[in-house]
Design an enzyme around this catalytic site. Sequence first.
Site, PDB file in Angstrom:
ATOM      1  N   CYS A  84       0.897  -1.325  -0.048  1.00  0.00           N
ATOM      2  CA  CYS A  84       0.083  -0.026  -0.062  1.00  0.00           C
ATOM      3  C   CYS A  84       0.917   1.253   0.155  1.00  0.00           C
ATOM      4  CB  CYS A  84      -1.070  -0.058   1.243  1.00  0.00           C
ATOM      5  SG  CYS A  84      -2.306   1.184   1.004  1.00  0.00           S
ATOM      6  N   HIS A 188      -3.951  -5.007  -0.304  1.00  0.00           N
ATOM      7  CA  HIS A 188      -3.180  -5.373   1.010  1.00  0.00           C
ATOM      8  C   HIS A 188      -3.410  -6.827   1.092  1.00  0.00           C
ATOM      9  CE1 HIS A 188      -3.431  -1.544   3.267  1.00  0.00           C
ATOM     10  NE2 HIS A 188      -4.419  -1.267   2.365  1.00  0.00           N
ATOM     11  N   GLU A 190      -2.471  -8.717   3.348  1.00  0.00           N
ATOM     12  CA  GLU A 190      -2.859  -9.279   4.819  1.00  0.00           C
ATOM     13  C   GLU A 190      -4.479  -9.048   4.856  1.00  0.00           C
ATOM     14  OE1 GLU A 190      -2.796  -4.773   5.400  1.00  0.00           O
ATOM     15  OE2 GLU A 190      -1.859  -6.248   4.093  1.00  0.00           O
TER      16      GLU A 190
END
Length: 208
Positions: A84, A188, A190
């Site tokens: 990001c 992202h 995650e």
Amino acid sequence: MDSSVALIDYGAGNLHSVHNALNAVGANVTVTADADVVRKASRIVLPGVGAFKACGNGLRAVPGMVEALEDRVKNGGAPFLGICVGMQLLATRGLEHGSHEGLGWIPGEVKRITPHDPAIKIPHMGWNDIALMPHAKEHTVVEAGEAYFLHSYHFVAEDPYHVTALTDHGEGLVAAVTRGNICGVQYHPEKSQGFGLATLTRFLEWKP
């Protein structure tokens, strides 16, 4: 697979979630703000959320960190992943509330997303498709699929060859950049469930 990863702590990243995701794919993660640890790291991950300026200032406020990253990544060839805003900091500059210097590892600018269709909402938030560029087959970290995005600014690379993947939000937006041993993803991992974990697994296996 080389699973030793230094996860940079500079007060501007989603550290807990990224740490958990890396652990989930078997990484041996050290969360660190110690430049000496970074200089010895096998692989490096730079997360980032928020504004370009704040993230850049936070990174530079950690004693010796930018110099350590230059030594280990640019000069030492350690595989690097920016996430990001951590990816956006690879640019020459960011144009959010003025012009602010980036790391300059991948020439380009980070500009506000300005779709021609006023119905397109900003920020670009949620799940979206990722399409690989034709030359991206030589890179192994990013693959086509669907990932989670949250951003209002996007990376505009000077050299199209550095762009390895695009997504679409009223226009084509850079989803990933790669230059040598340096990779950045706008999405992202995650927060991208199985697709994101697969990205991190490929990063651990990457031998640029």
